[in-house]
Enzyme design. Structure first.
Site, mmCIF file in Angstrom:
data_model
loop_
_atom_site.group_PDB
_atom_site.id
_atom_site.type_symbol
_atom_site.label_atom_id
_atom_site.label_comp_id
_atom_site.label_asym_id
_atom_site.label_seq_id
_atom_site.Cartn_x
_atom_site.Cartn_y
_atom_site.Cartn_z
ATOM 1 N N TYR A 160 -8.979 -8.560 -6.091
ATOM 2 C CA TYR A 160 -7.244 -8.213 -6.714
ATOM 3 C C TYR A 160 -6.882 -8.856 -6.941
ATOM 4 O O TYR A 160 -6.297 -10.027 -6.496
ATOM 5 C CB TYR A 160 -7.600 -6.986 -6.048
ATOM 6 C CG TYR A 160 -7.415 -7.578 -4.281
ATOM 7 C CD1 TYR A 160 -5.778 -7.855 -3.854
ATOM 8 C CD2 TYR A 160 -8.234 -8.048 -3.690
ATOM 9 C CE1 TYR A 160 -5.428 -7.839 -2.710
ATOM 10 C CE2 TYR A 160 -7.488 -8.533 -2.102
ATOM 11 C CZ TYR A 160 -6.570 -8.210 -1.692
ATOM 12 O OH TYR A 160 -6.508 -8.696 -0.158
ATOM 13 N N SER A 182 -0.503 -14.020 8.058
ATOM 14 C CA SER A 182 -1.477 -14.058 7.246
ATOM 15 C C SER A 182 -1.640 -12.781 6.103
ATOM 16 O O SER A 182 -2.170 -12.805 4.875
ATOM 17 C CB SER A 182 -2.543 -14.483 7.671
ATOM 18 O OG SER A 182 -2.678 -12.638 8.601
ATOM 19 N N HIS A 213 2.440 -0.757 3.994
ATOM 20 C CA HIS A 213 3.269 -0.948 2.511
ATOM 21 C C HIS A 213 2.902 0.384 1.623
ATOM 22 O O HIS A 213 2.070 1.046 2.162
ATOM 23 C CB HIS A 213 2.919 -1.737 1.634
ATOM 24 C CG HIS A 213 1.102 -2.164 1.534
ATOM 25 N ND1 HIS A 213 0.714 -1.642 0.704
ATOM 26 C CD2 HIS A 213 -0.390 -2.584 2.141
ATOM 27 C CE1 HIS A 213 -0.703 -1.415 0.749
ATOM 28 N NE2 HIS A 213 -1.015 -2.540 1.174
ATOM 29 N N CYS A 220 -4.142 -4.566 5.776
ATOM 30 C CA CYS A 220 -2.721 -4.390 5.907
ATOM 31 C C CYS A 220 -2.637 -2.185 6.188
ATOM 32 O O CYS A 220 -3.765 -1.954 6.358
ATOM 33 C CB CYS A 220 -2.141 -3.849 4.225
ATOM 34 S SG CYS A 220 -1.725 -5.572 4.081
ATOM 35 N N ASN A 237 -2.202 1.258 4.895
ATOM 36 C CA ASN A 237 -1.979 1.575 3.812
ATOM 37 C C ASN A 237 -0.966 2.849 4.140
ATOM 38 O O ASN A 237 -1.202 3.880 5.359
ATOM 39 C CB ASN A 237 -3.401 2.340 3.238
ATOM 40 C CG ASN A 237 -3.362 0.694 2.378
ATOM 41 O OD1 ASN A 237 -4.969 1.478 1.667
ATOM 42 N ND2 ASN A 237 -3.363 0.303 2.338
#
Length: 432
Positions: free
Chosen positions: A305, A318, A323, A341, A343
């Site tokens: 991606y 890192s 987000h 992450c 989401n």
């Protein structure tokens, strides 16, 4: 002389300032030795009972050790005046009980000239003696510089530490720690912690409050590092100052097991949003982190991606973020599908982004994966007793509008903070 006059003459207060960005280029004679005694002149009334004044460094010294400072001693009398003339940083000092010894508070500047004049008076007709010593401090062959990433008058979250990066490895951490002074508009209890080495420098030092900073606190920091010996033959050569502010309290607690994040604003639950965190194998790591930076958008690239991601707030080096993940809205609240992450929906991510500043706490719980020390600003990974052990002096700091003092941890007042908003989570948080 009246006592008030004596105090006024001896309270030589220093103004904070920043020194030259480059080491001075003065070269005193190598291995010069201090003259044992300063020059002294007695008044006509002086006798065998006259006081004696000794100033160290002595008159004519060409390579005095700046880390030793200045000491003025009166024998058979008491000090009434001490003045220090220099073109460098001002030299504050403190008088002993009984007014017989005066010592400078901080190290002296390297490669700098000083003239010290001191007057002592003896009781019962012993007379008055004035002594003067003029000397110069050494020019070190090696120096260290200290940096901070904190911006002048910038605003940070309630978890933000004072961060110092040292250009050389510091081995005499206690000497450096003693030279660090903090002033806060609200009373704060905290401590210094040494990280050696750290991600950004050979040695780092962090000041963290015991509990999060009170919202709205103004913090001023002064590192009186010019002339401090940080390692054998290695001296600081500048004074570091900074002032910043603490904004409102914004604390996020993300639970990877329940797929929810709570957002607390000034201590009250403001939002309870659905999230999707790291999928198995890419689990979002547990830990009490701090927001580092934010950007809209961030280009995120990984195996298979490359995508432009809006409303991104970073909390690990890192690459873990809170987000906008418009592509996973259907899984948020139910399943963990991210690459690590947290989401959020577009609306929730934008709301959090607009509130966040660097230093806002983000605590991740419920994950099978432990966080990694130094992967972000991780000082809140450590509970208070463990954090205290990272102080070179093994002491806490009490700071307020009048400055800071080192105190024994046993003498601290009890904490007033309440869980879960002020400490690292139990369980899988990484520890040093």
């Amino acid at each position: 002389m009246a006592a008030a006059t004596v105090v006024a003459a001896l309270a030589l207060l220093a103004a904070a300032c920043t020194g030259s960005p480059h080491p001075p280029q003065v070269s005193p004679a190598a291995n010069a030795q201090a003259t044992p005694n300063a020059t002294a002149k007695a008044t006509p009334k002086a006798s065998a009972a006259a006081p004696r004044v000794t100033i160290t460094p002595g008159n004519g010294a060409a390579g005095a050790d700046p880390s030793a400072g200045i000491t003025v001693t009166a024998t058979r009398g008491t000090l009434t005046h001490v003045t220090v003339r220099t073109s460098g940083d001002a030299v504050p000092g403190q008088l002993s009980q009984g007014n017989t010894v005066w010592r400078s508070q901080w190290a002296l500047d390297v490669s700098q000239a000083y003239t010290v004049t001191a007057t002592a008076t003896a009781p019962r007709h012993g007379g008055t003696v004035t002594a003067t010593s003029s000397f110069r401090t050494l020019t070190p062959s090696r120096t260290f510089r200290t940096y901070t990433p904190l911006g002048y008058r910038a605003t940070y979250g309630v978890g933000m530490p004072i961060i110092l990066y040292f250009s050389q490895r510091i081995t005499d951490k206690a000497a450096v720690e003693r030279a660090l002074q903090i002033t806060t508009s609200n009373p704060v209890v905290g401590a210094w912690y040494w990280d050696d080495p750290c991600n950004m420098a050979p040695t780092c030092a962090y000041f963290r409050p015991r509990d999060y900073w009170p919202a709205g606190t103004t913090v001023s920091f002064t590192g009186h590092l010019n002339g401090v010996r940080g390692a054998p033959g290695v001296y600081g050569y500048h004074t570091l100052t900074q002032t910043f502010s603490i904004g409102p309290s914004l604390i996020a607690i993300g639970n990877t097991a329940t797929h929810r994040t709570q957002i607390y604003y000034n201590g009250k639950l403001l939002y309870n949003w659905p999230i999707s965190s790291g999928r198995p194998g890419d689990d979002t790591p547990n830990g009490s982190y701090l927001t580092i930076e934010k950007e809209n958008p961030v280009q995120m690239t990984g195996p298979g991606y490359s995508i432009s991601v809006p409303w991104s707030v970073r909390f690990t080096w890192s690459g873990d973020y809170y987000h906008d993940a418009y592509w996973s809205v259907g899984e948020q609240g139910f399943d963990n599908v991210s690459h690590g992450c947290v989401n959020l929906s577009p609306a929730d991510a934008e709301t959090y982004y607009n509130l966040a500043v660097p230093g806002d706490p983000i605590t991740i719980v419920g994950s099978p994966r432990a966080g990694t020390w130094d992967n972000g600003w991780t000082v809140w990974f450590l509970g208070w007793p463990q954090y205290l052990r990272g102080s070179a002096l093994h002491e806490a700091v009490q700071a307020g509008p009048s400055g800071s003092t080192f105190v024994a941890p046993s003498a601290l007042p009890p904490t007033t903070a309440s869980a879960p908003l002020q400490t690292s989570p139990a369980g899988n948080s990484a520890a040093r």
